[in-house]
Enzyme design. Structure first.
Site, PDB file in Angstrom:
ATOM      1  CB  CYS A 248      -0.915  -0.026   1.220  1.00  0.00           C
ATOM      2  SG  CYS A 248      -2.080   1.356   1.299  1.00  0.00           S
ATOM      3  CB  CYS A 308      23.072  -1.658   9.422  1.00  0.00           C
ATOM      4  SG  CYS A 308      24.069  -0.423  10.264  1.00  0.00           S
TER       5      CYS A 308
END
Length: 526
Positions: A248, A308
């Site tokens: 979406c 990360c």
């Protein structure tokens, strides 16, 4: 009853010989009825996925609904209210409605409560002479009563109460009929507009009517399940498509087939099994994972504040390690290979082999196996959420700041948006790949497991490199401020990030195909 003969006291007829699914019981799912093929052009979404769907806002849904209703009203020469009522009968499948209508319109008319052919369909009518209301028994003068187009007239106050009670009952108000128990004539939009209480009742009815376009579409259109999102998604691909992941505009992705979050490259069955496993075991896993994160060198508690997994402990330690496996970051490989437990022998040099000890080893091995996959599955979800936060921040202000620093328009920074889209897609793929890996038996599927670990290792390395470049190097570049220095380094940064994005995209596309086909390379090696 003979053809052409109608009892005027019972409206236009009955629906005894023509029944449609899902109207009288509110909204049905109807997913099994969806067999429509794609006709829309395919457009790339994110890094690689082909777009086989259309995202629709509420305004877009209303426009489509009005367009479909107007078309049927014109083709069948009936008022729009009756056209919408018929379309709901046929789950908004205009082609099916027209086919049935022109095949046997009498059956369709009888089922919907429309007048016979040759009699004008009137959605509502006022009384021409004084009548006694059949509900409150008050005599009303001409023009003070209203009907649903049949011969049963009721005063305006009784209509308001009847419609208000139906609307308060929920979506069944869309299947409302004339108050006379023997009459099957429908109460359609024109009568609602004329008789319902302005404000709450009319607004709720309009909301139910809009919802019906999605929820009675036979599974062709679904609401986005994202928190607070009001958009819907129409799937234009084939029902046999290998992937049914849709995304979406709010960035929430889900599987159009099973309704769970987007889960390429694993099947819906694997997702259901994995989520069921998590329901029973994740509470223990979450406690263990939440209470065992310390720097492996100085043992200070650590918190992950970037997307990360490359962690650097605070000064003075500065130890660099992996958030997931806690191995040193230099020559890091441990994240992608499951380490089998090492059981120590007893004083005699043999493993204890009592029934209790065997059970204990098996239980610990089973828990370790689950924790290994669950931790990586959960860690990639947190990284994915951080990516979405960074993307939102980029759109709000960061892209503008960076564009000002390098004296370029924001449109020239599209490469950065594409990089983050690829990172999000990679995190999602890596996350669900660990669910796939959990069901690879380390003994029975030994070769396949080895290949899985190797592929995951390369994928992790590739994605970490891209994520670090897009997140940490970008922030370092912007921290230097404007001027010639940034302008000189920006070009090389763009080339590097664009190259990493392309390489990572190609790798993950091949990785997904390998997992979706159950690693056929293993059989080729045998």
């Amino acid at each position: 009853m003979d053809d052409g003969q109608r009892n005027p006291d019972a409206g236009y007829g009955t629906d005894e010989d023509y029944v449609y699914d899902g109207v009288e019981s509110g909204y049905g799912t109807g997913d099994e009825d969806y067999i429509e093929d794609a006709e829309e052009p395919k457009v790339d979404h994110g890094a690689s996925a082909e777009k086989r769907y259309i995202v629709l806002s509420e305004d877009g849904l209303r426009a489509r609904q009005a367009e479909d209703t107007a078309k049927i009203a014109e083709v069948l020469s009936i008022p729009p209210g009756f056209a919408a009522f018929l379309l709901r009968h046929f789950k908004w499948r205009a082609d099916r409605l027209q086919e049935e209508w022109f095949s046997d319109d009498r059956r369709v008319r009888d089922a919907a409560g429309l007048p016979p052919d040759g009699v004008p369909a009137v959605p509502t009518a006022l009384n021409a002479v004084p009548f006694v209301c059949r509900i409150c028994f008050v005599c009303c003068s001409a023009g003070q009563m209203r009907s649903a187009g049949c011969s049963h007239f009721y005063c305006h106050r009784c209509w308001r109460g009847y419609i208000g009670a139906a609307v308060a009952d929920g979506a069944r108000c869309l299947a409302l009929r004339c108050p006379d128990p023997a009459c099957s004539v429908p109460v359609v939009q024109e009568l609602i507009d004329a008789a319902a209480t302005a404000g709450v009742d009319m607004d709720r009815y309009a909301r139910f009517a809009l919802r019906s376009y999605v929820e009675e579409s036979g599974g062709r259109i679904r609401w986005c399940p994202g928190a607070g999102c009001t958009r819907a998604i129409e799937f234009t691909g084939s029902a046999d498509d290998a992937t049914a992941d849709v995304f979406c505009d709010c960035r929430h992705g889900f599987c159009f087939r099973c309704g769970e979050e987007a889960h390429r490259p694993v099947s819906c069955d694997t997702v259901r099994a994995w989520l069921a496993k998590n329901v029973s075991d994740s509470e223990n896993a979450n406690w263990l994972l939440a209470n065992t994160k310390h720097c492996p060198k100085c043992r200070r508690p650590i918190e992950k504040n970037h997307g990360c997994n490359h962690m650097t402990c605070r000064t003075p330690c500065r130890h660099q390690f992996c958030w997931i496996c806690l191995d040193p970051w230099k020559n890091h490989r441990g994240c992608s290979f499951y380490r089998r437990p090492d059981y120590k022998p007893d004083a005699g040099g043999k493993l204890a082999d009592t029934k209790e000890e065997r059970w204990r080893r098996q239980a610990k091995a089973s828990l370790d196996w689950y924790l290994y996959h669950y931790e990586r599955w959960a860690a990639n979800l947190k990284s994915l959420e951080k990516v979405h936060q960074d993307m939102a921040e980029l759109e709000r202000s960061e892209l503008g700041k960076m564009a000002a620093a390098v004296s370029l328009p924001v449109t020239e920074l599209e490469f950065l948006t594409k990089a983050y889209e690829q990172i999000a897609d990679g995190r999602r793929v890596l996350r669900w790949a660990y669910a796939y890996g959990y069901y690879l038996d380390p003994e029975r599927d030994g070769k396949k497991r080895d290949l899985f670990d190797e592929l995951q290792n390369h994928a992790n390395s590739s994605l970490e490199q891209l994520h670090s470049c897009a997140e940490l190097e970008r922030k370092g570049l912007c921290a230097n401020g404007g001027g010639a220095t940034v302008a000189e380094t920006f070009k090389s940064y763009r080339e590097k990030l664009t190259h990493l994005t392309k390489v990572t995209s190609n790798y993950f596309e091949n990785l997904v195909k390998a997992f979706e086909t159950d690693l056929p390379e293993v059989y080729a090696m045998n």
